[in-house]
Design a protein around this motif. Structure first.
Motif, PDB file in Angstrom:
ATOM      1  N   UNK A  13       0.820  -1.209   0.000  1.00  0.00           N
ATOM      2  CA  UNK A  13       0.000   0.000   0.000  1.00  0.00           C
ATOM      3  C   UNK A  13       0.855   1.261   0.000  1.00  0.00           C
ATOM      4  N   UNK A  14       2.151   1.109   0.242  1.00  0.00           N
ATOM      5  CA  UNK A  14       3.035   2.271   0.324  1.00  0.00           C
ATOM      6  C   UNK A  14       3.029   2.937   1.679  1.00  0.00           C
ATOM      7  N   UNK A  15       2.304   2.387   2.625  1.00  0.00           N
ATOM      8  CA  UNK A  15       2.237   2.947   3.973  1.00  0.00           C
ATOM      9  C   UNK A  15       3.049   2.059   4.916  1.00  0.00           C
ATOM     10  N   UNK A  16       2.903   2.289   6.215  1.00  0.00           N
ATOM     11  CA  UNK A  16       3.644   1.523   7.211  1.00  0.00           C
ATOM     12  C   UNK A  16       2.684   0.962   8.247  1.00  0.00           C
ATOM     13  N   UNK A  21       6.289   0.704  12.369  1.00  0.00           N
ATOM     14  CA  UNK A  21       6.692   1.982  12.974  1.00  0.00           C
ATOM     15  C   UNK A  21       7.375   1.748  14.322  1.00  0.00           C
ATOM     16  N   UNK A  22       6.792   0.856  15.126  1.00  0.00           N
ATOM     17  CA  UNK A  22       7.403   0.563  16.418  1.00  0.00           C
ATOM     18  C   UNK A  22       8.763  -0.109  16.238  1.00  0.00           C
ATOM     19  N   UNK A  44       3.914  10.054   0.963  1.00  0.00           N
ATOM     20  CA  UNK A  44       4.750  11.139   1.498  1.00  0.00           C
ATOM     21  C   UNK A  44       4.897  11.017   3.013  1.00  0.00           C
ATOM     22  N   UNK A  45       3.806  10.638   3.682  1.00  0.00           N
ATOM     23  CA  UNK A  45       3.863  10.540   5.143  1.00  0.00           C
ATOM     24  C   UNK A  45       4.795   9.415   5.568  1.00  0.00           C
ATOM     25  N   UNK A  46       4.723   8.268   4.884  1.00  0.00           N
ATOM     26  CA  UNK A  46       5.599   7.147   5.221  1.00  0.00           C
ATOM     27  C   UNK A  46       7.058   7.500   4.967  1.00  0.00           C
ATOM     28  N   UNK A  47       7.295   8.219   3.874  1.00  0.00           N
ATOM     29  CA  UNK A  47       8.674   8.632   3.551  1.00  0.00           C
ATOM     30  C   UNK A  47       9.212   9.578   4.626  1.00  0.00           C
ATOM     31  N   UNK A  48       8.387  10.497   5.088  1.00  0.00           N
ATOM     32  CA  UNK A  48       8.829  11.425   6.141  1.00  0.00           C
ATOM     33  C   UNK A  48       9.144  10.675   7.425  1.00  0.00           C
TER      34      UNK A  48
END
Length: 311
Positions: A13-16, A21-22, A44-48
Motif C-alpha cells: 500500500x506504500x504505507x507503514x 513503525x514501532x 509522502x507521510x511514510x517517507x517522512x
C-alpha cells in the motif's frame, strides 16, 4: 559497541504498519545507524517517518529482501561497526532489540540471529541476523554479497541465500548462535507439532506410498517461527511472532487463537496489528503448496495437545 542495522521494508500500500513503525523506532534507539531500504511506492507521510528515523534508501521491488540487504550494506562503511544486523519487517517484535543485543553480548559467536532451524540445513533465520567482526572481515562474507543475483522464486532465495549464507560462513569456520534457546520441552512440542502438520499435509494414509510420505514428513525439522510461535507468550522468550504464521497458520495450530493470546499478553506490541492484517489480506493469498487437509475425524481429539497456547 558500534552497531549498524539494515532493514528491508515493503508494504504493497506504500504505507507503514503500526508494528513496523514501532520496529523502526526501537531499532533506531538500539543501534548507532539504521538504514531502511524500501521497495514500496511510499506515501509522502511514510517517507517522512522513515527519513526521520533512519537513512532511507528507495529501490525497485526486485530481488527480495536479500537485494535490499545488499543495497544497504553496499552503501555503508562497515569498517565503522562492531556489529552489523540485517533484518526485515516480516514480524512483530515482542522483545525490545536493545534487550536482545544486551543478552547476546555475552554469547560467543561470529554471527547470530533470533532463531536457528535445521530445516533444509542448519542455519540462522535471515529476517534478523547480526554479523560480528570475524564474519564482516571474512572473504566469504564479502564474496557472498558481491556474487548475489536476482532470483524470481521465493524457494530459490531461501535455499541459496537464507540457508546458503549460514552454510558458507560455517564452511569458513565461523560460529553462530541464537537468542531463542529451545528447551527439551520445546523440542518435544516441536516434534509433536511436525507430526500433526504431516498428517494435515498428507491426509490419512491409504497405501504404502502414503505411509512412507507421512513418515518422511513427520521426521522433518520444525521451523520455530511457526512450530514454537507461542513461546513468544512466555515472557518474550521467542522475541517475535512472524506475520506469515498468523496469516497462513502453516502447521494448522489455530493462528486465530495465537493472535488473541498475543493481544492479551503483548497488547502494546500487537496494537492495531489485527487491523493491519485485515487491510493487507488481499495482497497475501493462500500458498497452494502449503494448504493443509481437514483434520481427520479420528485425529480431532489430538488437537488440544498441539494447538498454540495449549502445548
Amino acid at each position: 559497541m558500534a552497531r549498524l542495522a539494515v532493514m528491508a521494508q515493503f508494504d504493497p500500500r506504500g504505507t507503514l504498519g503500526p508494528h513496523v513503525r514501532r520496529q523502526v523506532e526501537a531499532l533506531a534507539g538500539a543501534v548507532d545507524e539504521l538504514v531502511v531500504v524500501s521497495t514500496s511506492e511510499l506515501t509522502d507521510e511514510a517517507r517522512r517517518f522513515l527519513s526521520g528515523h533512519s537513512r532511507l534508501v528507495e529501490r525497485d521491488n526486485t530481488g527480495y529482501d536479500f537485494f535490499s540487504y545488499k543495497t544497504g550494506l553496499d552503501g555503508s562503511d562497515l569498517d565503522r561497526f562492531d556489529e552489523v544486523t540485517i533484518t526485515n519487517d516480516s514480524y512483530v517484535a515482542v522483545t525490545d532489540p536493545s534487550r536482545v543485543y544486551a543478552a547476546m553480548a555475552a554469547r560467543e559467536a561470529d554471527f547470530w540471529g533470533l532463531t536457528e532451524t535445521d530445516r533444509v540445513k542448519h542455519h540462522v533465520q535471515s529476517f534478523f541476523v547480526t554479523f560480528r567482526r570475524p564474519a564482516l572481515e571474512s572473504e566469504t562474507f564479502r564474496a557472498f554479497w558481491a556474487d548475489l543475483e536476482v532470483l524470481d522464486q521465493r524457494s530459490q532465495v531461501i535455499r541459496r541465500y537464507e540457508v546458503g549464507l549460514s552454510r558458507k560462513l560455517y564452511r569458513a569456520g565461523l560460529r553462530s548462535a541464537a537468542y531463542f534457546t529451545e528447551t527439551d520441552r520445546d523440542r518435544e512440542v516441536g516434534r509433536r507439532r511436525v507430526r500433526w502438520w504431516a498428517l494435515r499435509r498428507t491426509g490419512m494414509p491409504r497405501g504404502r506410498d502414503d505411509v512412507a510420505l507421512l513418515r518422511k514428513r513427520a521426521r522433518e525439522p520444525w521451523n520455530p517461527s511457526a512450530g514454537l510461535a507461542d513461546r513468544a507468550l512466555d515472557g518474550g522468550r521467542l522475541p517475535y511472532v512472524k506475520l506469515d504464521t498468523l496469516r497462513y497458520d502453516p502447521y494448522g495450530l489455530d493462528a486465530g487463537r495465537l493472535l488473541d493470546l498475543c493481544e492479551q499478553t503483548h497488547p502494546a506490541a500487537f496494537d492495531r496489528v489485527r487491523g493491519f492484517m485485515a487491510d493487507t489480506a488481499r495482497f497475501y493469498p493462500p500458498r497452494p503448496a502449503e494448504v493443509l487437509r481437514p483434520v481427520p475425524v479420528a485425529a480431532r481429539p489430538l488437537r488440544r495437545f498441539v494447538e498454540y497456547g495449549r502445548a
